[in-house]
Design a protein around this motif. Structure first.
Motif, PDB file in Angstrom:
ATOM      1  N   SER A  85       0.699  -1.183  -0.157  1.00  0.00           N
ATOM      2  CA  SER A  85       0.124  -0.041   0.055  1.00  0.00           C
ATOM      3  C   SER A  85       1.041   1.262   0.135  1.00  0.00           C
ATOM      4  CB  SER A  85      -0.983   0.089   1.178  1.00  0.00           C
ATOM      5  OG  SER A  85      -0.268   0.015   2.407  1.00  0.00           O
ATOM      6  N   ALA A  86       2.084   1.129   0.599  1.00  0.00           N
ATOM      7  CA  ALA A  86       2.881   2.421   0.628  1.00  0.00           C
ATOM      8  C   ALA A  86       3.761   2.596  -0.434  1.00  0.00           C
ATOM      9  CB  ALA A  86       3.810   2.390   1.994  1.00  0.00           C
ATOM     10  N   THR A  87       3.749   1.732  -1.370  1.00  0.00           N
ATOM     11  CA  THR A  87       4.607   1.493  -2.773  1.00  0.00           C
ATOM     12  C   THR A  87       4.135   2.665  -3.766  1.00  0.00           C
ATOM     13  OG1 THR A  87       3.676   0.096  -4.027  1.00  0.00           O
ATOM     14  CG2 THR A  87       5.373  -0.848  -2.591  1.00  0.00           C
ATOM     15  N   PRO A  88       5.063   3.453  -4.407  1.00  0.00           N
ATOM     16  CA  PRO A  88       4.702   4.525  -5.664  1.00  0.00           C
ATOM     17  C   PRO A  88       3.444   3.711  -6.452  1.00  0.00           C
ATOM     18  CG  PRO A  88       6.885   4.600  -5.257  1.00  0.00           C
ATOM     19  CD  PRO A  88       6.575   3.391  -4.418  1.00  0.00           C
ATOM     20  N   ALA A  89       3.777   2.211  -6.776  1.00  0.00           N
ATOM     21  CA  ALA A  89       2.935   1.669  -7.760  1.00  0.00           C
ATOM     22  C   ALA A  89       1.549   1.632  -7.268  1.00  0.00           C
ATOM     23  CB  ALA A  89       3.481   0.307  -8.225  1.00  0.00           C
ATOM     24  N   ALA A  90       1.302   1.135  -6.093  1.00  0.00           N
ATOM     25  CA  ALA A  90       0.155   1.176  -5.303  1.00  0.00           C
ATOM     26  C   ALA A  90      -0.646   2.369  -5.142  1.00  0.00           C
ATOM     27  CB  ALA A  90      -0.017   0.431  -4.036  1.00  0.00           C
ATOM     28  N   ARG A  91      -0.037   3.245  -4.839  1.00  0.00           N
ATOM     29  CA  ARG A  91      -0.491   4.881  -4.652  1.00  0.00           C
ATOM     30  C   ARG A  91      -1.112   5.346  -5.964  1.00  0.00           C
ATOM     31  NH1 ARG A  91       3.924   5.996  -1.284  1.00  0.00           N
ATOM     32  NH2 ARG A  91       4.695   7.025  -2.920  1.00  0.00           N
ATOM     33  N   GLY A  92      -0.299   5.073  -7.262  1.00  0.00           N
ATOM     34  CA  GLY A  92      -0.562   5.409  -8.723  1.00  0.00           C
ATOM     35  C   GLY A  92      -1.652   4.401  -9.190  1.00  0.00           C
TER      36      GLY A  92
END
Length: 278
Positions: free
Chosen positions: A235-242
């Motif tokens: 959830s805290a990764t750039p991939a998940a956030r985007g």
């Protein structure tokens, strides 16, 4: 008269009518192997397969003999196969030997995620089924399609994830998914690792992937894509956030099989943002 009968018998044995028939009752051990049989238009010969044989849909209807790494000897034998086509990771070894002792010819095929091994898998299956011309045609078709696949314009940091068991597993080098990333020029953030290994939440955060790639089963095991991305670490990764996530059919992602060009197109489209990312 005896000489005449002997000559006649010799003549009959040397004609095509007396030759052993091509295998008609085949069991596939390994999803990539079973898929190749169907890709060679020989699916009607399959009388059983292992649990990883999930494509095409017809494969799901076949009697199952367990998972190819620990298949049921009794399950295979009950299908009375005249040929067993198996990944070289099938086993255990003593189970394969027992099948041979029971009279079932076993052909082992390479499982490495490489173009050379894919060609060998296809031609090995085609030779065993006595349809080598189809095998040659399929290999040529795949290579022609691969030439048309363009490397990803972007070179993002990609995290390959499996979590269908409920725990995060990250794919390192020497995996089919990682090999496909190399073919399109993307960067696997776990390239220094060999195979699949548990991935902690802290490690996932530290890797900072731009894109996450996973299979349908991992998302389904979480209940939804939102739940999948909400897992600790992801959830805290750039991939998940985007919401830069590419979800693929599992055997397409993991099999390095005859649909390889399609798999690469999906990866490239997802990474470039054209399609496939959610």
């Amino acid at each position: 008269m005896k000489i005449l009968r002997a000559a006649l018998l010799l003549l009959l044995c040397s004609t095509p009518l007396a030759q052993a028939a091509a295998p008609a009752r085949v069991v596939g051990l390994g999803g990539q192997i079973t898929e190749i049989v169907y890709a060679l238009d020989a699916g009607e010969r399959l009388v059983g397969a292992d649990a990883s044989s999930i494509y095409p849909p017809e494969a799901l209807k076949l009697p199952k003999v367990g998972y190819f790494r620990s298949f049921s000897i009794e399950g295979v034998a009950s299908l009375r196969p005249d040929l067993v086509l198996a990944s070289d990771q099938s086993g255990p070894p003593q189970a394969l030997e027992q099948l041979r002792k029971l009279g079932s010819p076993v052909v082992l095929l390479p499982s490495e995620p490489s173009l050379e091994a894919l060609d060998q898998r296809i031609m090995g299956v085609a030779k065993a089924l006595e349809i080598e011309a189809r095998g040659t045609a399929l290999v040529r078709k795949i290579h022609a399609e691969l030439k048309a696949v363009q490397p990803a314009a972007r070179k993002p940091r990609v995290l390959l994830i499996s979590s269908h068991t409920g725990k995060l597993q990250g794919a390192g080098d020497d995996t089919a998914a990682a090999a496909m990333l190399k073919l399109i020029g993307a960067t696997n953030v776990l390239a220094s690792q060999q195979g699949y290994k548990p991935l902690s939440a802290e490690a996932a955060v530290a890797l900072r992937p731009d894109v996450i790639v996973t299979g349908n089963m991992s998302v389904d095991a979480s209940g939804s894509l939102d739940a999948f991305l909400a897992q600790p670490g992801l959830s805290a990764t750039p991939a998940a956030r985007g919401r830069r996530v590419i979800v693929m059919e599992d055997l397409l992602l993991l099999g390095f099989g005859p649909r390889l060009p399609e798999a690469l197109r999906q990866l490239e489209a997802g990474i470039s943002g054209k399609a496939g990312a959610r």
